[in-house]
Design a protein around this motif. Structure first.
Motif, PDB file in Angstrom:
ATOM      1  N   ASN A 165       0.819  -1.214   0.000  1.00 22.68           N
ATOM      2  CA  ASN A 165       0.000   0.000   0.000  1.00 22.68           C
ATOM      3  C   ASN A 165       0.856   1.269   0.000  1.00 22.68           C
ATOM      4  O   ASN A 165       0.440   2.311  -0.500  1.00 22.68           O
ATOM      5  CB  ASN A 165      -0.904  -0.060   1.233  1.00 22.68           C
ATOM      6  CG  ASN A 165      -2.069   0.889   1.133  1.00 22.68           C
ATOM      7  OD1 ASN A 165      -2.161   1.844   1.894  1.00 22.68           O
ATOM      8  ND2 ASN A 165      -2.956   0.676   0.186  1.00 22.68           N
ATOM      9  N   HIS A 171      -3.214   5.332  -5.184  1.00 17.09           N
ATOM     10  CA  HIS A 171      -4.383   5.154  -4.297  1.00 17.09           C
ATOM     11  C   HIS A 171      -4.479   6.293  -3.279  1.00 17.09           C
ATOM     12  O   HIS A 171      -5.545   6.568  -2.753  1.00 17.09           O
ATOM     13  CB  HIS A 171      -4.333   3.792  -3.584  1.00 17.09           C
ATOM     14  CG  HIS A 171      -3.781   3.831  -2.197  1.00 17.09           C
ATOM     15  ND1 HIS A 171      -2.434   3.953  -1.914  1.00 17.09           N
ATOM     16  CD2 HIS A 171      -4.399   3.801  -0.999  1.00 17.09           C
ATOM     17  CE1 HIS A 171      -2.265   3.989  -0.617  1.00 17.09           C
ATOM     18  NE2 HIS A 171      -3.424   3.894  -0.026  1.00 17.09           N
ATOM     19  N   HIS A 176      -7.215   8.572   0.336  1.00 14.49           N
ATOM     20  CA  HIS A 176      -6.769   9.411   1.460  1.00 14.49           C
ATOM     21  C   HIS A 176      -6.881  10.918   1.184  1.00 14.49           C
ATOM     22  O   HIS A 176      -6.121  11.709   1.723  1.00 14.49           O
ATOM     23  CB  HIS A 176      -5.327   9.059   1.822  1.00 14.49           C
ATOM     24  CG  HIS A 176      -5.147   7.616   2.161  1.00 14.49           C
ATOM     25  ND1 HIS A 176      -5.722   7.037   3.279  1.00 14.49           N
ATOM     26  CD2 HIS A 176      -4.486   6.622   1.528  1.00 14.49           C
ATOM     27  CE1 HIS A 176      -5.406   5.750   3.315  1.00 14.49           C
ATOM     28  NE2 HIS A 176      -4.658   5.469   2.258  1.00 14.49           N
ATOM     29  N   ASP A 303      -8.044   2.211   4.456  1.00 15.88           N
ATOM     30  CA  ASP A 303      -7.344   1.128   3.753  1.00 15.88           C
ATOM     31  C   ASP A 303      -7.927  -0.225   4.148  1.00 15.88           C
ATOM     32  O   ASP A 303      -8.078  -1.122   3.323  1.00 15.88           O
ATOM     33  CB  ASP A 303      -5.848   1.135   4.111  1.00 15.88           C
ATOM     34  CG  ASP A 303      -5.090   2.216   3.371  1.00 15.88           C
ATOM     35  OD1 ASP A 303      -5.450   2.522   2.228  1.00 15.88           O
ATOM     36  OD2 ASP A 303      -4.132   2.759   3.959  1.00 15.88           O
TER      37      ASP A 303
HETATM   38 FE   LIG Z   1      -3.423   3.674   2.082  1.00 14.64          FE
END
Ligand SMILES: [Fe+2]
Ligand code: FES
Length: 345
Positions: A165, A171, A176, A303
């Motif tokens: 991640n 992402h 976020h 997440d």
């Molecule tokens: Fe993340």
């Protein structure tokens, strides 16, 4: 409900120094039952303060050494018939309360272990020799950055998903972007729809030093965007991967500098415990640390919603902007080998 599609998973547990619990959860002369690698382990701390980790089951008649047992000196005493195993002698059986002779070839099987950064690590797989050391963290050991708090949570995913991640830069601007203090909801809130959002840019690379193959680095710049026009600089992060289950996240913010030590405990296949321990520079006020911890926790929850249900795609379709995922997977593959299957049961 349909069963989750796990996908083509890598071996369940990677090789390296793997944290199994926090140091302060194991007091002097106490015993702790620990689940890691799909196995029952036991940790104990002798009266000297030294910690030991062994397989959880007594070689005599199989009682669990983590339940009802006690510590005497450096030894753990099984609750069933009182056999005593000495951690300082590699788990050797040293005493049987009712027997004249103590067989010399019996021991509980120990794990190589060490304590660093408030965590107890074991080397996995159990029978292999460690191929790197865990170094000191100068900010904690020399500059007196102090422990300020922890966040602990479990995620139903393969351990690799969590460090991956960090390398997944795109992402960040999807999951976020919302103000992190608002909630851990992965859906966008009305505030973001009102055009205030976090924007991230980042780079990820493996270490280029040949004796530091087990390390990789990420840098991230973070700013707040208002009405898609105005920007204010907010934070920078430098992250270091140390092996497959430890990340040091150094953050620099207007309110101070701190480091998050994130240890990953692979409790069993598709269940990974994250332990985040936060150390901050002395001048950083605890109210700011608390605010940042709330934000970090919310981001972790976002997440987690995705990790809990995702499938592992071993041959993903990637575009060029996903290049760091490819690099990460190439780097992380070094932690899998023939002996990293679950052979400890
Ligand atoms: Fe993340
Ligand atoms: S089972 Fe542990 S002493 Fe008998």
């Amino acid at each position: 409900m349909r069963a989750r599609k796990n996908g083509k998973l890598p071996p369940p547990f990677p090789k390296g120094w793997i944290p199994i619990c926090e140091s302060d959860s194991l007091k002097k002369s106490k015993v702790l039952e620990v689940n890691a690698f799909g196995c029952n382990l036991v940790a104990w701390r002798g009266t000297s303060g030294q910690s030991y980790v062994s397989d959880g089951y007594c070689p005599h008649l199989g009682a669990h050494l983590g339940v009802g047992s006690s510590v005497s000196g450096e030894c753990i005493k099984c609750p069933f018939h009182g056999w005593c195993y000495d951690g300082s002698q590699n788990g050797k059986l040293v005493h049987i309360p009712y027997a004249e002779d103590v067989p010399s070839n019996v021991s509980t099987k120990m794990w190589k272990s060490q304590e660093k950064y408030g965590l107890i690590f074991v080397w996995y797989p159990q029978n292999e020799e460690p191929s790197w050391n865990l170094e000191e963290i100068p900010e904690i050991d020399r500059d007196n950055w102090s422990f300020r708090g922890r966040i602990v949570f479990d995620t139903l995913c393969h351990i690799q998903d969590i460090p991956e991640n960090l390398a997944d830069v795109p992402h960040l601007n999807e999951v976020h972007t919302d103000l992190s203090t608002i909630s851990g909801d992965v859906r966008k809130s009305w505030i973001q729809r009102s055009h205030i959002r976090h924007i991230h840019t980042g780079e990820w690379s493996p270490s280029k030093k040949c004796d530091e193959n087990h390390k990789a680095f990420m840098t991230m710049q973070h700013k707040i965007e208002i009405f898609q026009r105005f920007h204010c600089g907010y934070a920078t992060m430098k992250a270091v991967h140390i092996g497959p289950a430890l990340m040091l996240l150094y953050m620099s913010t207007p309110t101070g500098k701190f480091v998050i030590i994130q240890g990953l405990v692979p409790s069993r296949e598709l269940r990974t415990r994250s332990i985040l321990r936060i150390y901050a520079e002395p001048r950083m006020l605890q109210c700011f640390v608390k605010q940042l911890m709330d934000g970090i926790h919310n981001n972790a929850l976002r997440d987690r919603v995705i990790m809990n249900r995702k499938s592992f795609t071993d041959k993903p379709f990637l575009v060029k902007e996903d290049k760091y995922i490819k690099m990460f997977r190439r780097w992380y593959a070094q932690f899998y080998g023939e002996t990293t299957s679950n052979d400890n049961e």
